[in-house]
Scaffold this motif. Structure first.
Motif, PDB file in Angstrom:
ATOM      1  N   ARG A   1       0.877  -1.301  -0.037  1.00  0.00           N
ATOM      2  CA  ARG A   1       0.133   0.160   0.010  1.00  0.00           C
ATOM      3  C   ARG A   1       0.973   1.294  -0.029  1.00  0.00           C
ATOM      4  O   ARG A   1       2.045   1.182   0.310  1.00  0.00           O
ATOM      5  CB  ARG A   1      -0.871   0.040   1.169  1.00  0.00           C
ATOM      6  CG  ARG A   1      -1.693  -1.252   1.228  1.00  0.00           C
ATOM      7  CD  ARG A   1      -3.121  -1.237   0.343  1.00  0.00           C
ATOM      8  NE  ARG A   1      -3.747  -2.248   0.667  1.00  0.00           N
ATOM      9  CZ  ARG A   1      -3.840  -3.225  -0.546  1.00  0.00           C
ATOM     10  NH1 ARG A   1      -2.989  -3.300  -1.781  1.00  0.00           N
ATOM     11  NH2 ARG A   1      -4.527  -4.364  -0.366  1.00  0.00           N
ATOM     12  N   VAL A   2       0.362   2.448  -0.493  1.00  0.00           N
ATOM     13  CA  VAL A   2       1.026   3.540  -0.661  1.00  0.00           C
ATOM     14  C   VAL A   2       1.326   4.180   0.894  1.00  0.00           C
ATOM     15  O   VAL A   2       0.450   3.761   1.809  1.00  0.00           O
ATOM     16  CB  VAL A   2       0.221   4.827  -1.171  1.00  0.00           C
ATOM     17  CG1 VAL A   2       0.750   6.142  -0.843  1.00  0.00           C
ATOM     18  CG2 VAL A   2      -0.071   4.437  -2.663  1.00  0.00           C
ATOM     19  N   GLY A   3       2.556   4.179   1.426  1.00  0.00           N
ATOM     20  CA  GLY A   3       3.071   4.836   2.581  1.00  0.00           C
ATOM     21  C   GLY A   3       3.829   3.545   3.314  1.00  0.00           C
ATOM     22  O   GLY A   3       4.511   3.714   4.236  1.00  0.00           O
ATOM     23  N   ASP A   4       3.717   2.355   2.568  1.00  0.00           N
ATOM     24  CA  ASP A   4       4.464   1.255   3.444  1.00  0.00           C
ATOM     25  C   ASP A   4       5.827   1.335   3.013  1.00  0.00           C
ATOM     26  O   ASP A   4       6.414   1.992   2.110  1.00  0.00           O
ATOM     27  CB  ASP A   4       3.859  -0.183   2.532  1.00  0.00           C
ATOM     28  CG  ASP A   4       2.621  -0.542   3.142  1.00  0.00           C
ATOM     29  OD1 ASP A   4       1.987  -0.108   3.984  1.00  0.00           O
ATOM     30  OD2 ASP A   4       2.181  -1.705   2.286  1.00  0.00           O
ATOM     31  N   VAL A   5       6.655   0.866   3.749  1.00  0.00           N
ATOM     32  CA  VAL A   5       8.112   0.867   3.751  1.00  0.00           C
ATOM     33  C   VAL A   5       8.446  -0.638   3.244  1.00  0.00           C
ATOM     34  O   VAL A   5       8.112  -1.647   4.120  1.00  0.00           O
ATOM     35  CB  VAL A   5       9.019   0.987   4.935  1.00  0.00           C
ATOM     36  CG1 VAL A   5      10.408   0.992   4.716  1.00  0.00           C
ATOM     37  CG2 VAL A   5       8.666   2.622   5.418  1.00  0.00           C
ATOM     38  N   VAL A   6       8.944  -0.971   1.991  1.00  0.00           N
ATOM     39  CA  VAL A   6       9.215  -2.153   1.599  1.00  0.00           C
ATOM     40  C   VAL A   6      10.714  -2.543   1.637  1.00  0.00           C
ATOM     41  O   VAL A   6      11.812  -1.663   1.338  1.00  0.00           O
ATOM     42  CB  VAL A   6       8.747  -2.478   0.094  1.00  0.00           C
ATOM     43  CG1 VAL A   6       7.162  -2.514   0.041  1.00  0.00           C
ATOM     44  CG2 VAL A   6       9.292  -1.559  -0.651  1.00  0.00           C
ATOM     45  N   MET A   7      11.237  -3.809   1.672  1.00  0.00           N
ATOM     46  CA  MET A   7      12.563  -4.101   1.599  1.00  0.00           C
ATOM     47  C   MET A   7      12.696  -4.954   0.397  1.00  0.00           C
ATOM     48  O   MET A   7      11.970  -6.070   0.356  1.00  0.00           O
ATOM     49  CB  MET A   7      13.135  -4.616   2.678  1.00  0.00           C
ATOM     50  CG  MET A   7      12.893  -3.601   3.719  1.00  0.00           C
ATOM     51  SD  MET A   7      13.866  -3.911   5.430  1.00  0.00           S
ATOM     52  CE  MET A   7      15.749  -3.593   4.835  1.00  0.00           C
ATOM     53  N   THR A   8      13.673  -5.000  -0.418  1.00  0.00           N
ATOM     54  CA  THR A   8      13.905  -5.638  -1.678  1.00  0.00           C
ATOM     55  C   THR A   8      15.388  -6.017  -1.576  1.00  0.00           C
ATOM     56  O   THR A   8      16.132  -5.468  -1.258  1.00  0.00           O
ATOM     57  CB  THR A   8      13.577  -5.208  -2.980  1.00  0.00           C
ATOM     58  OG1 THR A   8      14.303  -3.958  -3.192  1.00  0.00           O
ATOM     59  CG2 THR A   8      12.252  -4.874  -3.079  1.00  0.00           C
ATOM     60  N   ARG A   9      15.730  -7.484  -1.919  1.00  0.00           N
ATOM     61  CA  ARG A   9      17.137  -7.680  -2.001  1.00  0.00           C
ATOM     62  C   ARG A   9      17.668  -7.173  -3.456  1.00  0.00           C
ATOM     63  O   ARG A   9      17.124  -7.640  -4.368  1.00  0.00           O
ATOM     64  CB  ARG A   9      17.044  -9.246  -1.901  1.00  0.00           C
ATOM     65  CG  ARG A   9      18.565  -9.765  -1.788  1.00  0.00           C
ATOM     66  CD  ARG A   9      18.669 -11.099  -1.223  1.00  0.00           C
ATOM     67  NE  ARG A   9      17.703 -11.635  -0.006  1.00  0.00           N
ATOM     68  CZ  ARG A   9      18.263 -11.110   1.313  1.00  0.00           C
ATOM     69  NH1 ARG A   9      19.372 -10.683   1.320  1.00  0.00           N
ATOM     70  NH2 ARG A   9      17.578 -11.470   2.266  1.00  0.00           N
ATOM     71  N   LEU A  10      18.757  -6.809  -3.446  1.00  0.00           N
ATOM     72  CA  LEU A  10      19.578  -6.354  -4.560  1.00  0.00           C
ATOM     73  C   LEU A  10      20.048  -7.216  -5.399  1.00  0.00           C
ATOM     74  O   LEU A  10      20.582  -8.444  -4.731  1.00  0.00           O
ATOM     75  CB  LEU A  10      20.678  -5.345  -4.261  1.00  0.00           C
ATOM     76  CG  LEU A  10      20.343  -4.171  -3.406  1.00  0.00           C
ATOM     77  CD1 LEU A  10      21.660  -3.355  -3.105  1.00  0.00           C
ATOM     78  CD2 LEU A  10      19.492  -3.265  -4.110  1.00  0.00           C
ATOM     79  N   ARG A  11      20.078  -7.341  -6.614  1.00  0.00           N
ATOM     80  CA  ARG A  11      20.338  -8.527  -7.458  1.00  0.00           C
ATOM     81  C   ARG A  11      21.665  -9.125  -7.337  1.00  0.00           C
ATOM     82  O   ARG A  11      22.657  -8.545  -7.110  1.00  0.00           O
ATOM     83  CB  ARG A  11      20.331  -8.190  -8.988  1.00  0.00           C
ATOM     84  CG  ARG A  11      18.782  -7.966  -9.438  1.00  0.00           C
ATOM     85  CD  ARG A  11      18.523  -7.802 -10.653  1.00  0.00           C
ATOM     86  NE  ARG A  11      17.364  -7.514 -11.121  1.00  0.00           N
ATOM     87  CZ  ARG A  11      17.005  -6.751 -12.162  1.00  0.00           C
ATOM     88  NH1 ARG A  11      17.730  -6.510 -12.918  1.00  0.00           N
ATOM     89  NH2 ARG A  11      15.681  -6.655 -12.607  1.00  0.00           N
TER      90      ARG A  11
END
Length: 105
Positions: free
Chosen positions: A77-87
């Motif tokens: 959702r808008v406003g969420d903080v997301v974390m992704t793994r860098l390739r």
């Protein structure tokens, strides 16, 4: 000279002994809290992460701890903080979602 305080049974404990016991109780409470967090992480499938840099300031100050849970892209959702793994690296990248738009990577 060491000042002592009387115990309930009439014997006396030194101030250093009282401070030592208080510190040990505080550390024991911290240990119980850590064990509780590990159990919660196992049962609720969550992780705890520490923000080492101030890149998310002022929303998330440097040194803050956060609870992380894996979700699908549809749940973001808008406003969420997301974390992704860098390739091809073990590093995580965090960002706050400003808008809801489709993108192709």
């Amino acid at each position: 000279m060491v000042h002592t305080l009387p115990k309930k049974n009439g014997s006396r404990r030194s101030l250093g002994s009282r401070i030592e016991n208080s510190l040990l109780n505080l550390l024991a409470a911290g240990g119980v809290l850590c064990i509780g967090l590990v159990i919660a992480a196992f049962f609720f499938n969550i992780s705890l992460i520490l923000f080492k840099t101030g890149s998310m300031s002022p929303t998330i100050p440097q040194g803050s701890m956060s609870v992380v849970q894996r979700i699908s892209a549809d749940e973001i959702r808008v406003g969420d903080v997301v974390m992704t793994r860098l390739r091809e690296t073990p590093q995580l990248c965090s960002t706050k979602i400003p808008t809801r738009e489709r993108c192709s990577l």
